[in-house]
Scaffold this motif. Structure first.
Motif, PDB file in Angstrom:
ATOM      1  N   ASP A   1       3.951  -0.591  14.135  1.00 45.13           N
ATOM      2  CA  ASP A   1       4.308  -1.386  12.839  1.00 45.13           C
ATOM      3  C   ASP A   1       5.086  -0.012  12.216  1.00 45.13           C
ATOM      4  O   ASP A   1       5.310   0.889  12.508  1.00 45.13           O
ATOM      5  N   MET A   2       5.340  -0.593  10.757  1.00 39.63           N
ATOM      6  CA  MET A   2       6.057   0.384   9.613  1.00 39.63           C
ATOM      7  C   MET A   2       4.886   1.353   9.373  1.00 39.63           C
ATOM      8  O   MET A   2       3.839   1.024   9.353  1.00 39.63           O
ATOM      9  N   LYS A   3       5.353   2.658   9.441  1.00 41.88           N
ATOM     10  CA  LYS A   3       4.453   3.743   9.069  1.00 41.88           C
ATOM     11  C   LYS A   3       3.721   3.542   7.548  1.00 41.88           C
ATOM     12  O   LYS A   3       2.541   3.666   7.749  1.00 41.88           O
ATOM     13  N   GLY A   4       4.102   3.005   6.749  1.00 42.69           N
ATOM     14  CA  GLY A   4       3.580   2.556   5.537  1.00 42.69           C
ATOM     15  C   GLY A   4       2.624   1.605   5.831  1.00 42.69           C
ATOM     16  O   GLY A   4       1.395   1.889   5.146  1.00 42.69           O
ATOM     17  N   SER A   5       2.815   0.627   6.390  1.00 38.70           N
ATOM     18  CA  SER A   5       1.822  -0.362   6.817  1.00 38.70           C
ATOM     19  C   SER A   5       0.724   0.123   7.320  1.00 38.70           C
ATOM     20  O   SER A   5      -0.543  -0.266   7.190  1.00 38.70           O
TER      21      SER A   5
ATOM     22  N   THR B   1      -1.515   4.654  -6.096  1.00 43.91           N
ATOM     23  CA  THR B   1      -0.337   5.627  -6.434  1.00 43.91           C
ATOM     24  C   THR B   1       0.477   6.086  -5.344  1.00 43.91           C
ATOM     25  O   THR B   1       1.606   6.481  -5.699  1.00 43.91           O
ATOM     26  N   ASN B   2      -0.124   6.543  -4.129  1.00 46.54           N
ATOM     27  CA  ASN B   2       0.735   7.161  -3.247  1.00 46.54           C
ATOM     28  C   ASN B   2       1.755   6.005  -2.610  1.00 46.54           C
ATOM     29  O   ASN B   2       1.628   4.787  -2.807  1.00 46.54           O
ATOM     30  N   ASP B   3       2.840   6.769  -2.190  1.00 44.11           N
ATOM     31  CA  ASP B   3       3.969   5.943  -1.703  1.00 44.11           C
ATOM     32  C   ASP B   3       3.645   5.609  -0.419  1.00 44.11           C
ATOM     33  O   ASP B   3       3.618   6.442   0.616  1.00 44.11           O
ATOM     34  N   LEU B   4       3.020   4.172  -0.253  1.00 42.20           N
ATOM     35  CA  LEU B   4       2.760   3.784   1.308  1.00 42.20           C
ATOM     36  C   LEU B   4       3.774   2.789   1.963  1.00 42.20           C
ATOM     37  O   LEU B   4       3.455   1.930   2.724  1.00 42.20           O
ATOM     38  N   ARG B   5       4.705   2.834   1.222  1.00 45.00           N
ATOM     39  CA  ARG B   5       5.936   1.915   1.769  1.00 45.00           C
ATOM     40  C   ARG B   5       7.115   2.490   2.495  1.00 45.00           C
ATOM     41  O   ARG B   5       8.068   1.873   2.643  1.00 45.00           O
ATOM     42  N   VAL B   6       6.650   3.458   3.377  1.00 46.09           N
ATOM     43  CA  VAL B   6       7.627   4.068   4.350  1.00 46.09           C
ATOM     44  C   VAL B   6       7.920   3.191   5.314  1.00 46.09           C
ATOM     45  O   VAL B   6       7.082   2.420   6.140  1.00 46.09           O
ATOM     46  N   GLU B   7       9.176   2.771   5.878  1.00 49.32           N
ATOM     47  CA  GLU B   7       9.752   1.519   6.785  1.00 49.32           C
ATOM     48  C   GLU B   7       9.770   2.461   7.969  1.00 49.32           C
ATOM     49  O   GLU B   7      10.300   1.495   8.980  1.00 49.32           O
ATOM     50  N   GLU B   8       9.945   3.415   8.287  1.00 55.91           N
ATOM     51  CA  GLU B   8       9.901   4.062   9.742  1.00 55.91           C
ATOM     52  C   GLU B   8       9.025   3.228  10.601  1.00 55.91           C
ATOM     53  O   GLU B   8       7.718   3.110  10.359  1.00 55.91           O
ATOM     54  N   HIS B   9       9.507   2.833  11.922  1.00 53.89           N
ATOM     55  CA  HIS B   9       8.747   2.054  12.584  1.00 53.89           C
ATOM     56  C   HIS B   9       7.958   3.183  13.677  1.00 53.89           C
ATOM     57  O   HIS B   9       8.629   3.966  14.348  1.00 53.89           O
TER      58      HIS B   9
END
Length: 200
Positions: free
Chosen positions: A142-146, A51-59
Motif C-alpha cells: 500500500d501507500m506508505k502514509g496509509s 498533526t503528523n504528515d501521514l499522506r506519503v504516497e510512496e508505494h
C-alpha cells in the motif's frame, strides 16, 4: 521523555543495538553489507496522529509483527519495492517482479522479517529479562502514509501513548532506504521506563 536525557539515550542505544542485530541477520542472508541510520526515538499520542504528515504516497511493502508477553507492541518493516526485488532475486536466484509478487515470494519476505524481528527482540528481551512472544507476520502492499496511519492508530489507543524507535536500512545495490519501526504500546511504555529505573 523529552526532559529525560538518560531515558532518551538508553532507548536510542536499544534501537542501535537491536537494529544492528536485525541488520546483521539480513547481511548473512544477502551476503552483503547492510547500512543503517542512527535510531530516532519519539512518543506518539492521538494528537500526533492528527498533526503528523501521514499522506506519503510512496508505494511500499509492509510486514507487521505484533509481540506480547512482558511487553506489548509491534515491529513494522517498510520495504521499498526495488529493495524487495533485489533481495528476492538474490535469495531465490531468479528474476522477480516486485509489483506482482507471488505467494512463495511473499512468504519469503515474511520469513525474512521474522528472522530479523527475532534478532531485534533478542537483545531487548535479554537486557530487560522479559519474556516476549513474536506473533505471526502479516504482509500488505500500500501507500506508505496509509500503512503508517493504520499501524500507528493501532498502537495509540484511548488516552495512552506509544513509544516509537525507528531506523532506516539499505544495501549498496539499492540505496533507497527501508524502515524498521519498533512500537511499544500503552502501559508497556510505563513498564519499560520502570524497568530502566528512570522517571518520566
Amino acid at each position: 521523555m523529552e526532559n529525560n536525557s538518560y531515558l532518551l539515550e538508553t532507548l536510542k542505544e536499544f534501537g542501535n543495538i537491536s537494529g544492528g542485530n536485525a541488520a546483521a541477520s539480513l547481511a548473512l542472508l544477502m551476503d552483503t553489507q547492510v547500512y543503517l541510520s542512527v535510531s530516532k526515538v519519539d512518543k506518539m499520542t492521538q494528537l500526533d496522529l492528527k498533526t503528523n504528515d501521514l499522506r506519503v504516497e510512496e508505494h511500499m511493502i509492509s510486514i507487521l509483527l505484533p509481540f506480547d508477553g512482558d511487553m506489548e507492541g509491534m515491529l513494522l518493516f517498510l520495504l521499498n519495492q526495488t529493495f524487495a526485488q533485489t533481495y528476492l532475486k538474490k535469495v531465490m536466484q531468479r528474476d522477480v517482479c516486485a509489483y506482482q509478487l507471488q505467494e512463495q515470494e511473499l512468504k519469503m519476505l515474511e520469513e525474512t522479517a521474522s528472522i530479523m524481528a527475532s534478532a531485534f527482540m533478542e537483545g531487548i528481551a535479554s537486557y530487560l529479562k522479559y519474556a516476549i512472544r513474536i506473533q505471526q507476520p502479516s504482509i500488505t502492499m500500500d501507500m506508505k502514509g496509509s500503512i503508517l496511519n493504520e499501524v500507528l492508530t493501532m498502537a495509540v489507543q484511548d488516552q495512552h501513548q506509544a513509544l516509537r524507535i525507528s531506523r532506516s536500512f539499505w544495501v549498496s545495490s539499492c540505496e533507497t532506504p527501508n524502515e524498521l519501526i519498533f512500537l511499544v504500546k500503552g502501559n508497556s511504555v510505563d513498564k519499560l521506563c520502570a524497568s530502566l529505573e528512570v522517571s518520566r
